[in-house]
Design a protein around this motif. Structure first.
Motif, PDB file in Angstrom:
ATOM      1  N   VAL A 105       5.903  -1.477  -0.029  1.00 39.23           N
ATOM      2  CA  VAL A 105       4.935  -2.395   0.576  1.00 39.23           C
ATOM      3  C   VAL A 105       4.348  -3.307  -0.498  1.00 39.23           C
ATOM      4  N   MET A 106       4.503  -4.617  -0.309  1.00 38.81           N
ATOM      5  CA  MET A 106       3.945  -5.601  -1.242  1.00 38.81           C
ATOM      6  C   MET A 106       2.435  -5.692  -1.038  1.00 38.81           C
ATOM      7  N   MET A 107       1.683  -5.506  -2.112  1.00 37.64           N
ATOM      8  CA  MET A 107       0.224  -5.480  -1.990  1.00 37.64           C
ATOM      9  C   MET A 107      -0.438  -6.680  -2.656  1.00 37.64           C
TER      10      MET A 107
ATOM     11  N   ASN B 269      -0.521 -12.446  -0.982  1.00 37.67           N
ATOM     12  CA  ASN B 269       0.335 -12.869   0.138  1.00 37.67           C
ATOM     13  C   ASN B 269       0.613 -11.704   1.081  1.00 37.67           C
ATOM     14  N   GLY B 270       0.872 -10.526   0.520  1.00 42.81           N
ATOM     15  CA  GLY B 270       1.120  -9.343   1.344  1.00 42.81           C
ATOM     16  C   GLY B 270      -0.102  -8.957   2.164  1.00 42.81           C
ATOM     17  N   GLN B 271      -1.274  -9.067   1.562  1.00 42.97           N
ATOM     18  CA  GLN B 271      -2.513  -8.675   2.260  1.00 42.97           C
ATOM     19  C   GLN B 271      -2.826  -9.596   3.434  1.00 42.97           C
ATOM     20  N   ALA B 272      -2.444 -10.871   3.315  1.00 41.35           N
ATOM     21  CA  ALA B 272      -2.472 -11.811   4.442  1.00 41.35           C
ATOM     22  C   ALA B 272      -3.858 -12.010   5.052  1.00 41.35           C
ATOM     23  N   MET B 273      -4.915 -11.864   4.266  1.00 42.26           N
ATOM     24  CA  MET B 273      -6.259 -12.013   4.833  1.00 42.26           C
ATOM     25  C   MET B 273      -6.502 -13.432   5.358  1.00 42.26           C
TER      26      MET B 273
ATOM     27  N   HIS C 183       1.000 -18.798   7.089  1.00 41.16           N
ATOM     28  CA  HIS C 183       1.472 -17.605   6.387  1.00 41.16           C
ATOM     29  C   HIS C 183       2.804 -17.119   6.976  1.00 41.16           C
TER      30      HIS C 183
ATOM     31  N   ASN D  96       6.621 -17.065   5.123  1.00 39.80           N
ATOM     32  CA  ASN D  96       7.213 -15.754   4.820  1.00 39.80           C
ATOM     33  C   ASN D  96       8.327 -15.311   5.758  1.00 39.80           C
TER      34      ASN D  96
ATOM     35  N   ALA E 224      10.672 -11.854   5.503  1.00 42.87           N
ATOM     36  CA  ALA E 224       9.744 -10.786   5.880  1.00 42.87           C
ATOM     37  C   ALA E 224      10.461  -9.594   6.493  1.00 42.87           C
TER      38      ALA E 224
END
Lengths: 516, 516
Positions: A415-417, A420-424, A441, A445, A449
């Motif tokens: 899991v990318m953290m 960009n991964g968090q996507a807030m 986003h 991606n 993805a």
């Protein structure tokens, strides 16, 4: 097979040597890098269980011992190393095997003739190689039949073109139309010429292992082979605890040439090992300790993979069964034991007992592939194409499984953290009741993805029905045909190819055909 | 359906009341106990990743908020609990939702009318329930068609007879031949009468949830239902972050009656949640926190399961995809987040996008089932029978998947490390080159050592070919026919059954048919 097919289906217009001509005309098919895990392994045994099994395995080696059959040199080596040898039985004092294993490398590189396709075996890596050994092939059109060298070449081509397959393998099927004592030559030639992925050598006779080394020297250059590992070959142990002279003879050839062997108990649980998981793990570990130690007695530091081919048995019929929970327990447990030895690990594969590439085949295969990834396997032989308990190499199942191997690559990424991964920002932008499809986003991606099958059906029911309501096997049969039609051989220096062909021709002419 | 079928196909010869007569004639089919894991969970996220996601989820709740739509009472409850309510948007201050969730039980018992089939939801347990929701059914003979109440009853019967299925489920298919406003009555009656496993209640209207409670009181007794949980019902969240009045209305009915709800985001990644895994996990956790908190606002201590229905999307076609690596990442990650909240966890299932119970269906399903076990799922809805992205309940796939669920039971047992498991005496007895099939240890253990499919083919090729070369779907179709032929209803007091039938008849007569 024609020259045209092997050099790219097109002729260069002129100028330059054979190598440059080949390079210019060849088409290269995309191959993913071997898997580098960014996820943990699944550990089914606790520390206490591991210690019990390790202790018991050494008890087996010391008290019961293992047989090295028809191999005087092996008995001498063991005696000199400090084992108690009585007849062909080798009793290995507690601690000795573990000490001998310590010189085996934790990881090694197996070079491919295309350096981009070299693989790192060990550590957190997973290298995927195709099915090995079936005497039969099956396809939708032709049904089940004895395999030929033509089938063999087709499987090598499919393997070369399969994105998620890192390795060309070895006996992708047994070419039964070629004499037993000559088929290794044709098989090796196919891997060398029709693919540029790494491959396996012959193990059916020490002399055939020696041929494999010689042919590899023609392909890579003699100096390169002396200094590097270019083959990983499969050395099965005759479980329980028997190491036969022929297999060990092949191992001796490979180890002394610094080529890799997979030392692998071949176990149908309840037949060649105890019917319980902990008992099987004990025997498997004892066999691995003895076999890997022996490779290090032949040449300390030679590359070796600790293997475990394990299935359970259907106690009603005696048939081996695949993708079962007990095989999973053993595969997970062996992974832990092998990691504690600091060795690369081979296990799992596209195992199934089904006669057809149907739902049974897929359930059993998916069970085994998922387990293989989470068990920390470093080298997965049989990763695609296996059918009917290993009696059959299936064309359709080869491409079906090879497609599924993509899921292992994506699972292993973890899991990318990062931001960009968090996507807030995306969650803020869309908000309650909104829709993510159009947001920035998602647009940025979406291409990478999600894993996407290149084979399976994602169409709406109506489209699918209009297009003939094809099942997976039918889709796969079409894909096999298309791939073989699209195949273009990787570039290869004409001189090298001629030298390989000469070697094969000379060797074949030097002995009468043998079919047993 | 006839009385004869429901009471066992045979009439008692005389004497005793209806209850005793039913008990004497009924046949009971073996059902395995819910899974109690003796293996670790697979943890894909490290502590840092978990903390980031937890922090972000609370940011979502506080800063962005969630919508409670058309539900004035909910807004009042939230305001009183300390949330900042603006219109229908509820902003939940950091820490509040987590605090509210703390009153939800870590585990709860869902009682079945047959006490042997009651299940413990939560902890290290895994309860398996069948497919939920499809408007279509498919079988080999009849193809794909709209589901009817007759189909529904057949699925309930198959579920009752499936050894590895612990729960009768809810909407095993939509009985589209019964008016929308009355079908919940027929569905509940089928679960209550045709099976004795635990079941789910209706959620399509608060009044239908109330009917579910009333009918359960007829089955279990009013006092029992007041004091115990006898239903677990599925409350979907409209992701992103929207809780609609109807679903929440049903939740209110269940929570206030101390009945369990599964509060479950329903997410196709990239559409209803961010296209990245960490972003989806953040939103899922925020939604779970808000939904579970709301159940505790309605009645502190009411049983609730934190759910996650998650698939990815095929960005080429927009179709949802199943058994994918990204869904696995989310399922593993959500499991860790939910365990840290101390809640039971619902996820995974026999998910697949295939139109047929073929290899695609089986690969995708096996990927999801294995993941569900290792992700620590406590309640697995859709554990068998799902086809075509949930549009179809497949009769053949129901029994195929139900058979595979046996592998999860055996996997979960872990490795036995007692003296019998270690099998040192067997290894000593057999020795190098021997054979374990005949040894004492094998004889003593072979019946229970290995999981064995009741459906898949383990026969030699020749036997299999002579018997018609059947694929898995064909074997499954035969099994469905045989099971439905062998079905005998579990015993049920005649008076209870009449009271249920009366309730259904009265309710149906009290309102006009509605088909929308």
């Amino acid at each position: 097979m024609s020259d045209v097919a092997e050099t790219g289906g097109r002729r260069a217009r002129g100028g330059g040597g054979a190598t440059r001509r080949a390079e210019r005309t060849a088409v290269s098919f995309e191959t993913a890098k071997f898997i580098q895990r960014n996820i943990p392994n699944f550990e089914i045994l606790n520390e206490e269980a591991l210690q019990i099994i390790e202790y018991n395995a050494e008890t087996v080696l010391e008290e019961i011992g293992v047989n090295f059959v028809e191999n005087e040199a092996a008995l001498v080596r063991w005696r000199e190393a400090g084992a108690d040898v009585r007849g062909e039985r080798v009793h290995i004092p507690r601690g000795l095997a573990r000490k001998l294993c310590a010189t085996a490398p934790k990881t090694f590189t197996q070079y491919a003739r295309n350096p981009e396709r070299s693989v790192e075996v060990g550590g957190r890596n997973l290298v995927l190689a195709p099915v090995y050994g079936p005497p039969f092939v099956r396809d939708l059109e032709g049904g089940r039949r004895y395999a030929t060298i033509d089938d063999f070449q087709k499987f090598v081509k499919l393997g070369y073109m399969s994105k998620w397959l890192h390795h060309s393998g070895g006996t992708v099927c047994e070419p039964t139309d070629v004499p037993v004592n000559k088929r290794h030559l044709d098989m090796l030639r196919a891997h060398m010429v029709l693919s540029d992925k790494p491959y396996m050598g012959s193990v059916t006779e020490p002399s055939r292992a020696a041929d494999s080394v010689e042919m590899s020297k023609l392909l890579f250059g003699a100096d390169f082979v002396d200094q590097n590992t270019v083959m990983t070959s499969l050395i099965n142990i005759n479980s329980p605890m028997t190491f036969d002279g022929i297999m060990m003879g092949a191992l001796e050839v490979y180890a002394s040439n610094n080529q890799a062997s997979i030392v692998s108990p071949f176990i149908v649980g309840g037949a060649m090992a105890p019917v319980t998981v902990a008992g099987t793990l004990t025997q498997v570990l004892a066999e691995i300790l003895a076999g890997v130690s022996y490779s290090q007695l032949v040449r300390p530091g030679s590359p070796v993979i600790a293997g475990a081919f394990v299935t359970s048995i259907d106690m009603n019929s005696g048939a081996p069964t695949f993708g079962t929970p007990e095989a999973a327990h053993i595969t997970y447990g062996t992974g832990q034991l092998v990691r504690r030895l600091g060795l690369p690990y081979r296990s799992a594969g596209s195992f199934c007992g089904s006669k057809l590439p149907d739902a049974q085949a897929a359930y059993e295969t998916a069970n085994s592939l998922n387990m293989g990834l989470l068990a920390g396997v470093n080298f997965m032989l049989h990763a695609c194409g296996w059918l009917e308990g290993g009696l059959v190499s299936s064309f359709e199942k080869f491409v079906m499984d090879a497609d599924q191997l993509g899921t292992l690559h994506h699972l292993a990424q973890g899991v990318m953290m990062d931001t960009n991964g968090q996507a807030m920002d995306a969650i803020r932008e869309v908000g309650p009741g909104g829709h993510y499809l159009g947001c920035e986003h998602t647009q940025a991606n979406f291409k990478t993805a999600f894993w996407r099958s290149d084979l399976l059906d994602y169409k709406p029911f109506e489209t699918w029905a209009e297009e003939g309501a094809r099942d997976t096997q039918t889709l796969a049969a079409e894909r096999v045909k298309k791939m073989l039609g699209d195949y273009v051989a990787p570039a290869l220096d004409e001189g090298i190819r001629e030298s390989i062909d000469d070697y094969v021709a000379r060797k074949k002419a030097s002995m009468p055909d043998a079919f047993m």
